[in-house]
Motif scaffolding. Structure first.
Motif, PDB file in Angstrom:
ATOM      1  N   MET A  35     -36.283  67.980  56.412  1.00  0.00           N
ATOM      2  CA  MET A  35     -35.349  68.975  55.844  1.00  0.00           C
ATOM      3  C   MET A  35     -34.144  68.278  55.208  1.00  0.00           C
ATOM      4  SD  MET A  35     -35.976  72.362  56.278  1.00  0.00           S
ATOM      5  CE  MET A  35     -34.363  73.058  56.356  1.00  0.00           C
ATOM      6  N   GLY A  63     -33.300  68.445  51.313  1.00  0.00           N
ATOM      7  CA  GLY A  63     -31.958  68.810  50.860  1.00  0.00           C
ATOM      8  C   GLY A  63     -31.383  67.761  49.928  1.00  0.00           C
ATOM      9  N   SER A  67     -32.975  68.064  46.521  1.00  0.00           N
ATOM     10  CA  SER A  67     -32.419  69.196  45.774  1.00  0.00           C
ATOM     11  C   SER A  67     -31.014  68.884  45.270  1.00  0.00           C
ATOM     12  CB  SER A  67     -32.402  70.455  46.643  1.00  0.00           C
ATOM     13  OG  SER A  67     -33.706  70.886  46.900  1.00  0.00           O
ATOM     14  N   TRP A 105     -27.782  74.559  47.275  1.00  0.00           N
ATOM     15  CA  TRP A 105     -29.019  74.795  48.021  1.00  0.00           C
ATOM     16  C   TRP A 105     -29.427  73.548  48.806  1.00  0.00           C
ATOM     17  CZ3 TRP A 105     -31.727  78.610  49.811  1.00  0.00           C
ATOM     18  CH2 TRP A 105     -33.054  78.412  50.197  1.00  0.00           C
ATOM     19  N   GLY A 106     -29.332  72.396  48.168  1.00  0.00           N
ATOM     20  CA  GLY A 106     -29.671  71.147  48.834  1.00  0.00           C
ATOM     21  C   GLY A 106     -28.768  70.861  50.026  1.00  0.00           C
ATOM     22  N   LEU A 107     -27.484  71.145  49.882  1.00  0.00           N
ATOM     23  CA  LEU A 107     -26.558  70.951  51.000  1.00  0.00           C
ATOM     24  C   LEU A 107     -26.910  71.871  52.164  1.00  0.00           C
ATOM     25  CD1 LEU A 107     -23.192  70.554  49.064  1.00  0.00           C
ATOM     26  CD2 LEU A 107     -24.492  68.775  50.257  1.00  0.00           C
ATOM     27  N   LEU A 143     -29.923  73.120  52.861  1.00  0.00           N
ATOM     28  CA  LEU A 143     -31.151  72.595  53.467  1.00  0.00           C
ATOM     29  C   LEU A 143     -30.857  71.403  54.377  1.00  0.00           C
ATOM     30  CD1 LEU A 143     -33.719  72.639  50.502  1.00  0.00           C
ATOM     31  CD2 LEU A 143     -33.806  74.030  52.570  1.00  0.00           C
ATOM     32  N   ALA A 144     -30.017  70.506  53.904  1.00  0.00           N
ATOM     33  CA  ALA A 144     -29.688  69.321  54.700  1.00  0.00           C
ATOM     34  C   ALA A 144     -28.939  69.703  55.975  1.00  0.00           C
ATOM     35  CB  ALA A 144     -28.859  68.346  53.864  1.00  0.00           C
ATOM     36  N   ASN A 155     -37.688  77.573  49.401  1.00  0.00           N
ATOM     37  CA  ASN A 155     -37.653  76.326  48.644  1.00  0.00           C
ATOM     38  C   ASN A 155     -38.971  76.050  47.924  1.00  0.00           C
ATOM     39  OD1 ASN A 155     -36.068  74.022  47.861  1.00  0.00           O
ATOM     40  ND2 ASN A 155     -37.405  72.799  49.164  1.00  0.00           N
TER      41      ASN A 155
END
Length: 129
Positions: free
Chosen positions: A12, A16, A19, A55-57, A59-60, A84
């Motif tokens: 994940m 992230g 992304s 979005w990536g932040l 997810l991370a 995602n």
């Protein structure tokens, strides 16, 4: 952290990060993503870049919560990774990004597998420690 849960958390964070890089590329390199006749974007490239960066932040952060053992993170991760998958399908129309699409979709599916199919094995492992 149990094997499969830790593995899902690390993936994940990786997803992230990927992304975030997609978003940064869209923000910093205007001509990198080109809309082709076979596809279109609902946003301009700058807006899409910001969306992917945020979005990536998210997810991370959820991946880090999984690694930290937060019980709520499992269902949130399943929901976010499912969404995602669809966000990555935006690369489907561009033949240059087919490998990128296959890599990210595979990573998403592995995370879902770890969180859905292998969850009980990881929970038993955590309880025996």
């Amino acid at each position: 952290m149990a094997g499969w849960i830790g593995f899902a958390g690390i993936l994940m964070v990786l997803l992230g990060g990927l992304s975030v890089f997609e978003g940064l590329i869209a923000l910093l390199e205007d001509n990198y993503y080109v809309v082709t006749p076979s596809g279109y974007l609902l946003f301009d490239i700058t807006a899409w870049g910001w969306i992917m960066l945020i979005w990536g932040l998210i997810l991370a952060l959820v991946g880090l919560a999984l690694l930290g053992g937060a019980s709520w993170a499992r269902w949130v991760a399943i929901l976010l990774v499912s969404i995602n998958v669809f966000s990555q399908l935006g690369f489907l129309g561009n033949t240059n990004d087919t490998v990128w699409l296959l890599i990210t979709l595979t990573l998403n599916i592995i995370v879902l597998y770890a969180l859905i199919v292998r969850w009980h094995e990881s929970q038993r492992e955590l309880q025996t420690r």
